[in-house]
Design an enzyme around this catalytic site. Structure first.
Site, mmCIF file in Angstrom:
data_model
loop_
_atom_site.group_PDB
_atom_site.id
_atom_site.type_symbol
_atom_site.label_atom_id
_atom_site.label_comp_id
_atom_site.label_asym_id
_atom_site.label_seq_id
_atom_site.Cartn_x
_atom_site.Cartn_y
_atom_site.Cartn_z
ATOM 1 N N GLY A 224 0.760 -1.244 0.000
ATOM 2 C CA GLY A 224 0.000 0.000 0.000
ATOM 3 C C GLY A 224 0.783 1.283 0.000
ATOM 4 O O GLY A 224 0.188 2.354 -0.159
ATOM 5 N N PRO A 259 4.762 -4.937 -0.702
ATOM 6 C CA PRO A 259 4.653 -3.783 -1.592
ATOM 7 C C PRO A 259 4.540 -4.198 -3.053
ATOM 8 O O PRO A 259 5.173 -5.166 -3.484
ATOM 9 C CB PRO A 259 5.967 -3.034 -1.357
ATOM 10 C CG PRO A 259 6.932 -4.112 -0.998
ATOM 11 C CD PRO A 259 6.155 -5.160 -0.257
ATOM 12 N N GLY A 260 3.723 -3.500 -3.780
ATOM 13 C CA GLY A 260 3.613 -3.717 -5.219
ATOM 14 C C GLY A 260 3.945 -2.409 -5.918
ATOM 15 O O GLY A 260 5.047 -2.194 -6.417
ATOM 16 N N ARG A 298 -6.211 2.059 -15.813
ATOM 17 C CA ARG A 298 -6.337 2.913 -14.615
ATOM 18 C C ARG A 298 -7.036 4.248 -14.867
ATOM 19 O O ARG A 298 -7.901 4.641 -14.080
ATOM 20 C CB ARG A 298 -4.975 3.150 -13.958
ATOM 21 C CG ARG A 298 -4.279 1.859 -13.498
ATOM 22 C CD ARG A 298 -3.107 2.105 -12.554
ATOM 23 N NE ARG A 298 -3.565 2.377 -11.210
ATOM 24 C CZ ARG A 298 -3.616 3.561 -10.656
ATOM 25 N NH1 ARG A 298 -3.182 4.619 -11.307
ATOM 26 N NH2 ARG A 298 -4.086 3.719 -9.440
ATOM 27 N N TYR A 302 -10.387 4.269 -12.661
ATOM 28 C CA TYR A 302 -10.334 5.029 -11.402
ATOM 29 C C TYR A 302 -10.257 6.538 -11.648
ATOM 30 O O TYR A 302 -9.970 7.275 -10.697
ATOM 31 C CB TYR A 302 -9.090 4.648 -10.598
ATOM 32 C CG TYR A 302 -8.842 3.178 -10.400
ATOM 33 C CD1 TYR A 302 -9.720 2.383 -9.674
ATOM 34 C CD2 TYR A 302 -7.694 2.576 -10.914
ATOM 35 C CE1 TYR A 302 -9.463 1.034 -9.463
ATOM 36 C CE2 TYR A 302 -7.430 1.233 -10.705
ATOM 37 C CZ TYR A 302 -8.322 0.472 -9.982
ATOM 38 O OH TYR A 302 -8.057 -0.859 -9.775
ATOM 39 N N CYS A 329 -14.169 1.352 -28.631
ATOM 40 C CA CYS A 329 -15.518 1.902 -28.816
ATOM 41 C C CYS A 329 -16.200 2.187 -27.480
ATOM 42 O O CYS A 329 -17.239 1.609 -27.165
ATOM 43 C CB CYS A 329 -16.341 0.923 -29.619
ATOM 44 S SG CYS A 329 -16.372 -0.682 -28.825
ATOM 45 N N GLU A 330 -15.590 3.011 -26.677
ATOM 46 C CA GLU A 330 -16.154 3.398 -25.378
ATOM 47 C C GLU A 330 -15.792 4.855 -25.135
ATOM 48 O O GLU A 330 -14.626 5.228 -25.324
ATOM 49 C CB GLU A 330 -15.504 2.599 -24.237
ATOM 50 C CG GLU A 330 -15.621 1.113 -24.313
ATOM 51 C CD GLU A 330 -16.685 0.543 -23.391
ATOM 52 O OE1 GLU A 330 -17.331 1.306 -22.651
ATOM 53 O OE2 GLU A 330 -16.864 -0.686 -23.451
HETATM 54 N N1 LLP Z 1 -1.280 -6.925 -0.238
HETATM 55 C C1 LLP Z 1 -2.615 -7.053 -0.382
HETATM 56 C C2 LLP Z 1 -3.347 -7.948 0.516
HETATM 57 C C3 LLP Z 1 -3.274 -6.320 -1.374
HETATM 58 O O1 LLP Z 1 -4.577 -6.444 -1.513
HETATM 59 C C4 LLP Z 1 -2.542 -5.475 -2.238
HETATM 60 C C5 LLP Z 1 -3.190 -4.745 -3.304
HETATM 61 C C6 LLP Z 1 -1.147 -5.392 -2.046
HETATM 62 C C7 LLP Z 1 -0.559 -6.116 -1.030
HETATM 63 C C8 LLP Z 1 -0.283 -4.520 -2.874
HETATM 64 O O2 LLP Z 1 -0.643 -3.189 -2.770
HETATM 65 P P1 LLP Z 1 0.298 -2.021 -3.348
HETATM 66 O O3 LLP Z 1 1.553 -2.032 -2.527
HETATM 67 O O4 LLP Z 1 0.557 -2.297 -4.765
HETATM 68 O O5 LLP Z 1 -0.516 -0.801 -3.150
HETATM 69 N N2 LLP Z 1 -5.625 -1.978 -9.301
HETATM 70 C C9 LLP Z 1 -5.503 -0.947 -8.283
HETATM 71 C C10 LLP Z 1 -4.781 -1.434 -7.073
HETATM 72 C C11 LLP Z 1 -5.413 -2.627 -6.416
HETATM 73 C C12 LLP Z 1 -4.635 -3.082 -5.226
HETATM 74 C C13 LLP Z 1 -5.139 -4.356 -4.710
HETATM 75 N N3 LLP Z 1 -4.416 -4.873 -3.603
HETATM 76 C C14 LLP Z 1 -4.813 0.254 -8.893
HETATM 77 O O6 LLP Z 1 -4.522 0.229 -10.085
HETATM 78 O O7 LLP Z 1 -4.581 1.252 -8.233
#
Ligand code: LLP
Length: 404
Positions: A224, A259-260, A298, A302, A329-330
């Site tokens: 997050g 982290p992602g 995105r 969003y 087509c949107e």
């Molecule tokens: N751990 C859990 C349990 C999660 O649900 C998520 C993300 C992460 C880690 C990784 O989160 P990050 O560090 O990347 O924020 N598609 C959306 C984001 C969806 C996130 C879902 N869960 C976007 O494009 O913003």
């Protein structure tokens, strides 16, 4: 980065990833927890390309996975089973079974019902399942409602009282071993206080469990950590680490992070080429490019803002407002709205969308029978392809044989 050279070589549209950036982000987070037991379990969902996972694996990352497919990707990319965790609100029996067979670090349990399933399956396999419970701390993460997950109104995790019941049950089960605790309050967090508050609540729960002789070894703070898309202030890894560590006094735990976006978002670029331009009603300007919402969702999903860079010979100080849209087509198919676009931009010039390394390619689809685009890595100044562009035959592959 020479985007022109890259599209000449690999075509357009294109995802480009700066592996050096990925590495720097990873190391900055790892350094912030220096001297503490920690595991960075890369959230594979943010960018699941095998070569990306491989790079994080080589740096020492584990993997946070939300499907058995992601678990298998992580293994394929070289991540060790004992560094893989499996999260997600709806895991199927076959997924749980395979995860148990593979001997991953732990399964993040999201409900009492899921715990019971895990117990039954572990019993059938005659193994002890290492589990962690995802606790929903009911904290407002102050982010976009679609990516907020730590409030009771969200579907994720269990409340503190239910968590206690699960731990007490698991402790006396011969097939469950409650080794961890988990929370994840949302994504794109730019404020530290909700993270600290959540961590405090969960750490107190760990202390309470200790009294019951339930010893939590892994303190999983989820992912997050936000990044800068435009001008938001972001969280420094050092401050993040201090906020978490300050809540853990007296506890001997390994801190797990998932982290992602923090690792991948700002190392990725989505590059497309200008096709046409038009003016509706005499004043509304549209720049039509070959990349679209099926490639990068995105902005449409969003209303997310991504910085846009132009690769053009046009004078970039002479601009006018317009929308950058794709061929789908949107009406919702856009990469940017109301942007300053060089007045004299030409067919074939490039439009580069920044911060596209996380939740970019992975959310792509074949909508409008568009093949998914190629992905390219930049490493030590060299480019290399890490996923081929899907051609038409690839797109119809699974249907063609059913034609009458
Ligand atoms: N751990 C859990 C349990 C999660 O649900 C998520 C993300 C992460 C880690 C990784 O989160 P990050 O560090 O990347 O924020 N598609 C959306 C984001 C969806 C996130 C879902 N869960 C976007 O494009 O913003």
């Amino acid at each position: 980065m020479d985007f022109r050279q890259l599209t000449n070589k690999y075509g357009s549209p294109l995802y480009v990833y700066d592996f050096e950036h990925f590495k720097n982000q990873f190391n900055s987070l790892k350094d912030a927890f220096r001297g503490k037991k920690s595991l960075i379990a890369y959230a594979v969902k943010s960018n699941s390309n095998l070569s990306v996972i491989q790079q994080f694996g080589e740096l020492g990352a584990g993997a946070d996975c939300v499907s058995i497919g992601e678990v298998k990707r992580a293994l394929k990319a070289g991540v060790k089973n004992y560094n893989i965790i499996f999260s997600g609100v709806g895991k199927r029996d076959d997924e749980l079974e395979e995860a148990l067979r593979l001997g991953i670090l732990f399964i993040n349990i999201e409900s009492e019902a899921e715990m019971k399933r895990v117990e039954v399956i572990a019993q059938q396999l005659d193994v002890e399942a290492r589990i962690s419970v995802r606790v929903n701390p009911n904290i407002d993460p102050q982010t976009h409602p679609y990516i907020s997950t730590g409030l009771h109104e969200n579907k994720f995790g269990v409340d503190i009282e239910s968590a206690k019941r699960i731990y007490i049950y698991a402790k006396q089960s011969a097939h469950l071993n409650p080794v961890g605790i988990h929370f994840h309050i949302g994504s794109q967090l730019t404020q530290l206080s909700p993270i600290k508050e959540a961590s405090e609540k969960i750490a107190n729960l760990v202390r309470h469990l200790k009294v019951l002789d339930i010893n939590i070894k892994f303190f999983d703070v989820g992912g997050g950590v936000g990044i800068q898309y435009s001008d938001e202030t972001t969280i420094e890894p050092y401050d993040y680490a201090q906020a978490i560590l300050s809540t853990l006094s007296g506890l001997d735990v390994t801190i797990v992070m998932e982290p992602g976006r923090f690792l991948t978002a700002n190392g990725g670029y989505f590059v497309s080429s200008v096709l046409y331009e038009k003016q509706n009603d005499g004043d509304k300007r549209f720049l039509i490019v070959d990349g679209a919402m099926n490639d990068l969702l995105r902005p449409s999903l969003y209303s997310a803002y991504h910085k846009i860079e132009y690769v053009t010979d046009a004078n970039q100080s002479e601009t006018s407002k317009g929308d950058i849209v794709g061929p789908i087509c949107e009406s919702g198919d856009f990469l940017g709205k109301d942007r300053d676009i060089p007045k004299d931009i030409q067919h074939g010039d490039l439009v580069v969308v920044h911060s596209a390394g996380a939740y970019g390619f992975v959310m792509a689809s074949n909508y409008n029978t568009r093949g998914r685009v190629a992905e390219v890595a930049i490493e030590n100044g060299e480019s290399r392809i890490i996923r081929e562009r899907e051609d038409f035959s690839k797109v119809i592959e699974l249907e063609e044989k059913f034609l009458k």
